[in-house]
Write a protein that holds these residues in place. Structure first.
Motif: not given
Lengths: 78, 203
Positions: B27-35
């Motif tokens: 989840v953290r990875f996906e959020e960072d990538a989207l940011a």
């Protein structure tokens, strides 16, 4: 023997100077020349302005729908 | 299980904990990538010819990134990692990788654009005003004329603000090649801008 041309040398240093990859000594050398040479100073200054201009001229905000599409590609939570 | 004390009731706990950690990391990875997507798009948009292509490429990139998130090493440069996926996909899509694009050896010098714009002016050669003779279209159009292998580097460094080293990693080319392509790419860009702003070879 060809005479050393400080302006030609300064032109060669222009890009590495702007990219901040010169050594301290090279940087100081370029700056000493720039202090006394209007021809080169004008051109360096122009190049600096040009970079900023190019950088902002190509900005194109990401379409909002695309952002939503990307978010929809996330792994669903179990 | 090797290394785990046998405590009957808690044997399944590490697994559950592992799964939870895993899910959290993902989840953290996906959020960072989207940011980072705005920044990735800014580069993607100029690596390809059209907005549609850029949008497709972004979606392919994010789909792949989300699938292979485990291969990202936390603490390293995520934006560079995403762009590496993106440039590889772009090449897979049919862009031919040019080995040594040593095409035209005759692009103009570093000061060509300044000299042209200054000469085309009314005598007032204030360098701050000279740049104002360029329009946004001059830049965008000129950029699309720079051959791909040069443009990739110019876009990554001058628009994406990547270092030489990052650009080398993203494109999988030596750093010396980044420097020479960047140098030539910028000259080609300036030449194209001069043509657009001032017109032909005139004189």
């Amino acid at each position: 023997m060809t005479a050393y041309d400080p302006c030609a040398h300064c032109e060669e240093m222009m890009q590495p100077y702007m990219d901040r990859v010169l050594t301290d000594a090279e940087r100081a050398e370029a700056e000493t020349h720039l202090d006394e040479c209007t021809y080169c100073r004008k051109r360096y200054r122009f190049e600096e302005r040009l970079r900023q201009f190019v950088h902002q001229a190509v900005q194109e905000p990401m379409p909002v729908e695309l952002k939503a599409k990307l978010a929809s590609l996330r792994t669903p939570l179990q | 299980m090797v290394g785990w004390p046998d405590m009957s009731e808690t044997t399944r706990e590490p697994d559950a904990r592992q799964l939870a950690t895993d899910a959290r990391n993902r989840v953290r990875f996906e959020e960072d990538a989207l940011a980072l997507s705005d920044q990735v798009y800014r580069v993607a948009r100029h690596l390809v010819g059209s907005r549609e292509e850029a949008e497709d490429l972004m979606q392919e990139t994010y789909a792949r990134a989300f699938r292979s998130w485990r291969s990202f090493q936390p603490g390293t440069n995520l934006r560079a990692w995403l762009l590496r996926i993106l440039t590889n996909l772009n090449i897979d899509r049919g862009r031919k990788r040019q080995r040594t694009p040593d095409l035209q050896p005759l692009e103009e010098g570093d000061y060509f654009l300044y000299n042209k714009l200054e000469a085309a002016g009314d005598g007032a050669s204030d360098e701050d005003r000279v740049v104002e003779r360029l329009s946004q279209n001059d830049v965008v159009g000129a950029l699309s004329e720079v051959p791909h292998d040069f443009r990739d580097v110019v876009v990554l460094v001058d628009i994406g603000d990547f270092t030489y080293a990052d650009a080398a990693q993203i494109l999988d080319i030596p750093i010396g090649t980044v420097m020479s392509r960047l140098h030539r790419g910028r000259r080609i860009l300036k030449q194209a801008m001069a043509e657009s702003a001032v017109g032909g070879d005139g004189e």
